[in-house]
Design a protein around this motif. Sequence first.
Motif, mmCIF file in Angstrom:
data_model
loop_
_atom_site.group_PDB
_atom_site.id
_atom_site.type_symbol
_atom_site.label_atom_id
_atom_site.label_comp_id
_atom_site.label_asym_id
_atom_site.label_seq_id
_atom_site.Cartn_x
_atom_site.Cartn_y
_atom_site.Cartn_z
ATOM 1 N N ILE A 182 5.095 -5.848 -2.761
ATOM 2 C CA ILE A 182 4.393 -4.657 -2.270
ATOM 3 C C ILE A 182 5.383 -3.566 -1.895
ATOM 4 N N GLU A 183 6.496 -3.954 -1.246
ATOM 5 C CA GLU A 183 7.490 -2.971 -0.813
ATOM 6 C C GLU A 183 8.135 -2.259 -2.000
ATOM 7 N N VAL A 184 8.441 -3.010 -3.064
ATOM 8 C CA VAL A 184 9.022 -2.373 -4.249
ATOM 9 C C VAL A 184 8.012 -1.432 -4.886
ATOM 10 N N MET A 185 6.759 -1.838 -4.924
ATOM 11 C CA MET A 185 5.702 -0.974 -5.473
ATOM 12 C C MET A 185 5.566 0.310 -4.651
ATOM 13 N N ASN A 186 5.550 0.168 -3.334
ATOM 14 C CA ASN A 186 5.400 1.350 -2.478
ATOM 15 C C ASN A 186 6.596 2.288 -2.595
ATOM 16 N N TRP A 187 7.780 1.709 -2.800
ATOM 17 C CA TRP A 187 8.981 2.537 -2.970
ATOM 18 C C TRP A 187 8.926 3.309 -4.289
ATOM 19 N N LYS A 188 8.484 2.622 -5.343
ATOM 20 C CA LYS A 188 8.481 3.253 -6.667
ATOM 21 C C LYS A 188 7.280 4.163 -6.864
ATOM 22 N N PHE A 189 6.146 3.781 -6.337
ATOM 23 C CA PHE A 189 4.917 4.565 -6.520
ATOM 24 C C PHE A 189 4.253 4.833 -5.169
ATOM 25 N N PRO A 190 4.833 5.689 -4.358
ATOM 26 C CA PRO A 190 4.299 5.945 -3.014
ATOM 27 C C PRO A 190 2.906 6.572 -3.016
ATOM 28 N N TYR A 191 2.529 7.207 -4.113
ATOM 29 C CA TYR A 191 1.210 7.853 -4.149
ATOM 30 C C TYR A 191 0.071 6.835 -4.107
ATOM 31 N N HIS A 192 0.370 5.570 -4.428
ATOM 32 C CA HIS A 192 -0.662 4.527 -4.327
ATOM 33 C C HIS A 192 -1.188 4.425 -2.898
ATOM 34 N N LEU A 193 -0.300 4.626 -1.934
ATOM 35 C CA LEU A 193 -0.713 4.546 -0.537
ATOM 36 C C LEU A 193 -1.722 5.648 -0.217
ATOM 37 N N GLU A 194 -1.500 6.835 -0.769
ATOM 38 C CA GLU A 194 -2.411 7.951 -0.528
ATOM 39 C C GLU A 194 -3.788 7.687 -1.139
#
Length: 444
Positions: free
Chosen positions: A325-337
């Motif tokens: 999850i952390e690697v995903m959030n780092w690479k694609f932060p817009y997913h959190l939005e």
Amino acid sequence: MLDIGFWLLYITTPIITIILLRAAGERITKISIVNVTVIALIMFSILGTFPLFYFLDEYRYSIGVNDQTIVLKVLFYSSINIFVFILGVIFTRKVFGIRPIEFDSSEIKMLSQIQWLALITIFFLCVIVLLLYLQQIDRVAIFITFTESISDAKAARSDMGNSFAGKYHWYKLFMHDIGKLVTFSVYAHWLITKNRLALIGFISSLIYSLFVAIMATEKGPAAWLLIGLFMVYFLVNRNGSIPFRKIVPFILFLLGGLILGYIFFMGSDNVFSAIGAIFSRAFSGSISPAYYYLEFFPAHQEFLLGRTFPNPGGILPYEPYLYTIEVMNWKFPYHLELGIVGTMPTVFWGEAYANFGVAGIPIIAFIMGCIVSIVSYVVSKLEINPLSIGFYVWLILMFKNLANTGFSGYFYNVYILFVSMLVLGVLAIRGYLRVRRKRSHRIV
């Protein structure tokens, strides 16, 4: 020089792998936990590096996979991972003599009446769990696909899994894992008995498992369900040996199903775009996260030194680091939005690297090779009957996931523990548990 190094590794890795498998006593056309795991490692951590290295996958290139040096490192680590994994298998078999008993269809025993009833009861329990799960979610992704948009379906899929408000793993255990176990077992029972009741049970369980596999608009689970049934058939009828001439039509059948899935669920415009998306997702998509791991660790996050390991019941003084999850959030932060909880799993050497750096890759690969070899031996001791066949195929599908998931989950795996206890309980329900004896030194 990069091209020479790439092609040297890309061509020789499958050749060396076959040589090592033969040294381990494996036959490439024989169904076994070791064989299928290694084939999955080749498919999902080696083949996909070719389009990544030459930037043929436009989508992966556009999201940052654009350095040939890093791709070459990914290929090198993947190759070492496979070689040392098989060396772990060879070590347990040659040094400790832990050799599985060869699968023999002539030894298949029938389930007792009480075991069959237990299997049907478990199936009804799975159906009840599915209904309870559906009550907990607001939207079912597969239905959203037809009534709303593809993006809405993706959000619904996240709500059904990664961001599910509850203990999803318990629902998954019954809906997916035990459900597949029942389907494989009932199918084997029908292949052996050919009676009408067994056929009804198989059709019912197959419909159930197919719905569970596609209800979140995921294509992989349905494909692997069919692959599992394919393996069950050849275990029952051909001692687990699959002729090459049978593989090609089955692959074409699977490809046709996946094409339809990508057109209806993923918005592919036509057959050709669907085929491109399938190959991108299956091959490049499974290994490209490893590229990001090499970028993320240790430049943006120091090596974790075991922090990804499970912490059952919180008994240890640390909170597991959710690295995918952390690697995903780092690479694609817009997913959190967007409110999407995404993950970025990859071949199991990725977790080894995230924890211990390059040195951890061969060490963990050797350990996992030993573990898979020991599991293969233990399962081969079980009496051969429809339930043990279903369990064997289920385990194969569990361990092939090493090609696209981490290793630490296998040190404490609720699914393997629970399903194993369930299978042993049903096998022993008649009052005793039969154990096979080794007849020869040939290996499954």
